[in-house]
Enzyme design. Structure first.
Site, short mmCIF file in Angstrom:
data_model
loop_
_atom_site.label_atom_id
_atom_site.label_comp_id
_atom_site.label_asym_id
_atom_site.label_seq_id
_atom_site.Cartn_x
_atom_site.Cartn_y
_atom_site.Cartn_z
N ASP A 1 -18.30 47.13 35.83
CA ASP A 1 -19.44 47.61 35.07
C ASP A 1 -20.66 46.94 35.73
OD1 ASP A 1 -20.00 48.22 31.52
OD2 ASP A 1 -21.25 48.61 33.30
C1 GLC Z 1 -23.82 50.01 31.54
C2 GLC Z 1 -22.64 50.53 30.75
C3 GLC Z 1 -21.79 51.48 31.53
C4 GLC Z 1 -22.68 52.31 32.44
C5 GLC Z 1 -23.24 51.38 33.49
C6 GLC Z 1 -24.23 52.08 34.42
O1 GLC Z 1 -23.99 48.63 31.32
O2 GLC Z 1 -21.81 49.55 30.12
O3 GLC Z 1 -21.07 52.29 30.59
O4 GLC Z 1 -21.93 53.35 33.05
O5 GLC Z 1 -23.85 50.23 32.92
O6 GLC Z 1 -25.36 52.47 33.71
#
Ligand code: GLC
Length: 747
Positions: free
Chosen positions: A287
């Site tokens: 993430d």
């Molecule tokens: C965020 C979210 C994830 C998302 C990523 C990119 O923190 O937790 O679901 O796809 O970052 O935006």
């Protein structure tokens, strides 16, 4: 009832066959061989074709790998902008381009974190995850994924960052709206359809967030402690199905830890279970900002580092990423073998081949009428009729002359809210607009705001009085309230309630809506409440006063039209709850037995496997509305099930008939209860369901197959799935608490 003595337990590892009666087994083996030979005969070209393509790709990957320098390999395993990772132009390897989100392609960020606002990046705002899952229709999951994949392709994305499938452990999780359910079986059925829909468009899905990201409070570092049984029976099965049945190409590791190790590079979760037991051959991305070290993360199984620049903003230096220069140093020094990097690059290249990044992709489409119609269909089937006293619904267009539509959610657009899953749709039909569209000129619609959506806004007596006056003068009052993604959606940090990075403070209606609803229903008993939002709300103040209650979730850009069609009866509702609605927050297992939100360092899932209805039904706690609950404008008659139990499996055959006057769809749910086991098991567990549409009077014969897994539990001493022979009840119903027919079998 004296329990059936627990006979010898039958141990097997996943996929192993059970040795029982040799004769039966021999017949089964013979039949299986004949059937699989026939299948291969007819499918061999396709299977061979896929294998051939796979072998070609593997050969090409190896040849590319041989040509790459170490620096080029290192470049590929980390981001080089907000949503892309480095390619190798010299060798024709493009950047990998990702985009949010689970229910639509996010507005363009370009290569940094600011919205481009250049226009031309609108996309279909599909209903959110919980509304899709509330359809209980896997075919719609496929259609949903197809729209998402097609639009991602059109916008030049290789990976769409969805579906999000984390278990709804607490009603307060701010991202429940993005997810699907409290039940792993329902999740697995809906996620597989969605993923196949996306990937059949030639785009990769990204299964998130793996795993145990069940709250937003302290999400970036909290350590989750849970038993092996809870892990295997509740929190992993949705992910396992998405990998082993859905063949998802990428997985996104979650921010939190499990048992002390960050999930994105948790050796047990990533190397042993995901890549080992499940044989996952795709890539694991972090993430955004979820990697916090180099060696541990490289060895722990993370393949692609994204978003670490968030900690370096406003001057991100991609060479400082953990998988950049620091990784290069470790390989150069011999502390990390180059083969560790090779495996990561191999996985990334494999995803690139599967995503047709080296050959021609069919063109995508975006924000088309067809896509909007899929969104509307999902909304029509995902909106849930919770209560319908005196059959106040559907409204009769000839007799109803005036409607008071009350509530700020009636004319609020939600697409840009929620955090990373935000969408800029070409339009969004609000409930008010939808009702106006369908009512036409022969019904007077009078709107009153009723309450204000603003930080710390409380009940406003003047607004309430105006709403009550309007209700008094109307034939029917429809209050559209519930949750919101926050306050001003144009301000990134103005999120709250149903939004990423936040959990709800409680289950109470915000902005003084309880007072508003009580005043409206006092002024006009013909009151219907429509709730927007990603999960339960405490409605004890008015649930027994109002006649109709509809749970609308966040139904997407056509949501207002779908809602109006249901209110006026043009569509017969068929949605079912995917999460138990407790009467009060303290009735919820994570709050009653478990721990939430923990002490910001650790959170212990002490409720264990008793999540959702598994808790309410076992501990005999009455919910406001049960898992699987949802009413229809018609009624269905359930025939007695005929069950054939043999070889530790059961086939359930039964009739379902529409005995009402309107066509409608029913979700027939099959639950299994183990009458006697050596471990504590839930009162019932969902193990099959079918959604069936029937004309008035029409009947259909349904068949459900319950294989050995449907009766098994995970024994964390033997670390295996176990089927303990004995008696089981098969419960078939319209919700987890509305069991219509039941049968007892012996395995
Ligand atoms: C965020 C979210 C994830 C998302 C990523 C990119 O923190 O937790 O679901 O796809 O970052 O935006």
């Amino acid at each position: 009832m004296s329990g059936w003595p627990v006979r010898h337990a039958v141990w097997y590892a996943p996929g192993q066959t059970i040795k029982t009666n040799k004769i039966i087994m021999k017949n089964v083996i013979v039949r299986t061989c004949v059937l699989s030979a026939l299948w291969l005969l007819f499918n061999r070209p396709a299977v061979q074709g896929q294998q051939q393509a796979g072998n070609d790709a593997e050969a090409k990957i190896e040849s590319l790998l041989k040509k790459m320098t170490l620096e080029e390999k290192i470049g590929m395993i980390h981001a080089n902008s907000s949503f892309t990772s480095t390619g190798v132009p010299r060798l024709g390897i493009p950047e990998l381009t990702t985009s949010d989100g689970p229910h639509g392609v996010r507005p363009e960020h370009g290569r940094d974190w600011e919205l481009d606002n250049k226009g031309g990046d609108s996309s279909t705002y599909l209903p959110v995850g919980i509304t899709l899952a509330s359809t209980w229709n896997p075919e719609l999951g496929y259609a949903f994924g197809s729209v998402l994949g097609s639009e991602a392709k059109y916008r030049g994305k290789d990976v769409i960052l969805g579906p999000g499938i984390n278990i709804m452990r607490t009603p307060l999780n701010g991202r429940n709206f993005e997810y699907m359910s409290e039940d792993p079986y329902l999740i697995s059925k809906m996620a597989v359809g969605y993923i196949k829909g996306v990937q059949d468009q030639g785009i990769s899905a990204s299964l998130k967030h793996f795993m145990g990201n069940n709250q937003e409070i302290s999400r970036s570092g909290i350590n989750v402690e849970m038993s092996e049984r809870a892990l295997r029976e509740i929190y992993l099965p949705g992910f396992k199905a998405a990998v082993m049945e859905g063949n998802v190409n990428t997985v996104m590791g979650s921010y939190n830890k499990l048992r002390g190790e960050y999930c994105t590079y948790n050796d047990y979760l990533i190397n042993k279970i995901l890549k080992g037991e499940w044989g996952f051959k795709g890539l694991v991305m972090s993430d955004w900002g979820a990697i916090h070290s180099t060696k541990e993360a490289l060895l722990g199984g993370a393949d692609l580092e994204m978003g670490t620049d968030l900690s370096m903003l406003p001057n991100p230096d991609y060479n400082k990423f953990y998988f950049a220069d620091p990784a290069l140093k470790l390989v150069r020094s011999g502390e990390i073998a180059e083969s560790v990097i090779d495996d990561k690059v191999r996985r990334i290249l494999r995803v690139m081949y599967k995503t047709h990044m080296f050959d021609k992709r069919t063109p995508g489409a975006y924000a088309t009428k067809e896509h909007a119609m899929v969104a509307r269909k999902v909304a029509e089937e995902g909106i849930i009729l919770l209560q319908n006293k005196k059959n106040i619904l559907p409204l009769n267009k000839t007799t109803v002359k005036t409607i008071a539509v009350i509530g700020a959610n009636a004319n609020r657009e939600n697409a840009m809210g929620g955090g990373s899953s935000q969408i800029r749709p070409p339009y969004e039909v609000t409930p008010l607009k939808g009702l106006q569209n369908l009512a036409g000129n022969n019904i007077g619609i009078h709107f009153e705001q009723g309450y204000t959506i603003a930080r710390n806004a409380q009940a406003d007596p003047a607004l309430i009085q105006k709403a009550a006056d309007a209700a008094k003068k109307a034939d029917v009052a429809i209050v559209v309230g519930g949750w919101t993604h926050g306050y001003d959606y144009n301000k990134w940090d103005d999120n709250a309630f149903d939004a990423e990075g936040f959990d709800k403070p409680d289950m109470n209606m915000p902005f003084g809506q309880d007072e508003l609803i009580s005043a409206v229903v006092k002024a006009n008993p013909n009151t219907i409440v429509v709730l927007y939002g990603g999960g339960p709300i405490d409605m004890t103040a008015w649930v027994n006063k109002v006649k109709g209650i509809i749970q609308a979730g966040y139904p997407g850009l056509e949501g207002g039209n779908a809602l109006a069609e249901i209110i006026f009866g043009d569509v017969n509702p068929s949605g079912k709850l995917t999460m138990t609605f407790p009467k009060k927050l303290e009735d919820s297992p994570a709050h009653k037995l478990g721990e939430y939100p923990g002490d910001s360092i650790n959170v212990h899932y002490k409720e264990d496997i008793f999540v959702g209805y598994r808790y309410f039904d076992t501990y005999k706690v009455k919910p406001q509305f049960a898992f699987g609950h949802g009413l229809s404008y018609t009624s269905f008659k359930y025939g007695k099930p005929l069950i054939n139990a043999a070889n530790n499996m059961a086939t359930v055959t039964m009739n379902i008939q529409n005995v009402g006057s309107k066509a409608g769809a029913e979700v027939v749910q099959v639950y299994v209860k183990d009458r006697k086991a050596s471990v504590r098991r839930p009162e019932k567990e969902l193990k099959a369901f079918q959604k069936v549409t029937l004309q008035p009077g029409e009947a259909k014969l349904l068949t459900f197959t319950l294989n050995k897994e449907a009766f098994s539990f995970f024994d964390d001493k033997q670390m295996q799935w176990v089927l303990e022979l004995g008696e089981f009840d098969i419960l078939v119903g319209s919700s987890s608490q509305d069991i219509r027919v039941r049968s007892r079998i012996k395995l």
